[in-house]
Design a protein around this motif. Sequence first.
Motif, short mmCIF file in Angstrom:
data_model
loop_
_atom_site.label_atom_id
_atom_site.label_comp_id
_atom_site.label_asym_id
_atom_site.label_seq_id
_atom_site.Cartn_x
_atom_site.Cartn_y
_atom_site.Cartn_z
N GLY A 24 50.02 46.55 36.50
CA GLY A 24 50.69 47.14 35.03
C GLY A 24 51.87 47.64 34.92
N THR A 63 43.78 45.04 31.46
CA THR A 63 43.82 44.78 32.61
C THR A 63 42.93 43.32 32.82
N TYR A 78 42.06 47.76 40.62
CA TYR A 78 41.82 47.83 38.93
C TYR A 78 40.50 47.79 38.76
#
Lengths: 190, 176
Positions: B39, B127, B84
């Motif tokens: 990110g 994500t 993630y």
Amino acid sequence: MQEKDTIEDYYRKAFTGFEPPPPEQAWEKIRVGIHPLEAKKGRLSGLRKNFAGFSHSRNLYPLLAAAAMVLLFIMIWFSYSHKHNIRGHAYAGEVRICKGTAYLFKVYDKVKPYDTVLLLQSVPVDGNGYYQFNGIDHGNYFIRINPLPGTDVTRNFIPSFYDQDAASSEANVIKIESEDPTVDIHLLPK
Amino acid sequence: MTVPAEVLDQCLLNEPRGQEALYKAYSARMYGICLRYAGNRMEAEDILQEGFIKVFKNLSHLHSREALDAWIRRIMVNTAINYYTKQLKFQNEVSLKYDSSDATIQEDALSKLSYNELLRILQGLPTGYRTVFNLYVIDGYSHREIGEMLGIAENTSKSQLWRAKASMKKILRRIL
């Protein structure tokens, strides 16, 4: 679909072979992760090298010498700035005595009787009855004047403490605090 | 990319010199992968470090030296996915209804964007979208493989890709 292909194709082309420079410290952190003990040793060794480099660096010699000189100057100045002089004249009656000896005693007792005294200095009294003690610390002192033996003064006066006392137990204490005092002393007649 | 055999031998003996050589040979390419999946740059750095630590600790499991490139790449991608995992949320319904107030995005318009801008658009995606887009579009995995890697249905992977591209188009229309 034209749009779909455009975005996919463009991103595929753009990011195939995308090789940005990695962060500078990344390898160091990875090394610590895989060799935690060696990394610790490395840090200690680095500290030792830095210290050795510092202490052996010839470039620092003038700087260290200058710093030492400044420190020495400050110490000397500090030491002398807190010292005092005591000066005065010795009298036999109304007349200044000609020659003799002045004695300076340090008094350690805070109150009478002043039993704990120590002779610190003795200086000659000149032909004009003048004496001076130098480099005196703060504190309490006695001064005693002995006239030159074999003179009229010794025949008529006895060695005396400030202020006109023959015995230290009765003498007045001279307090040295922030100023250089002038202390004239009158000998006790026999 | 090939690294000298002695570098791999040193890595297998856990020697820092060899490990550093291997890192230098692959770090830029792997950081590029991490940046795409992450990110932001800080997270990319975390993934890069974690990935390389896994590489060095598991190098003895590499069966064929010729497969080193693909093996390291796969470890980086898996590390990014695991990083993630908790954030990955997939919406399963496949909506093929297009939000088509859309004008087409032309390639020459895209070419006006710098790498950093393209990367920022990608990193700005949720994500799940970003992961599937990366896996399918850039890293070349099929929807079936993606489904297996992420533990989702093949159709979910397709819908995530479609949503990712729809989001990107919206952003691109705003800025182009």
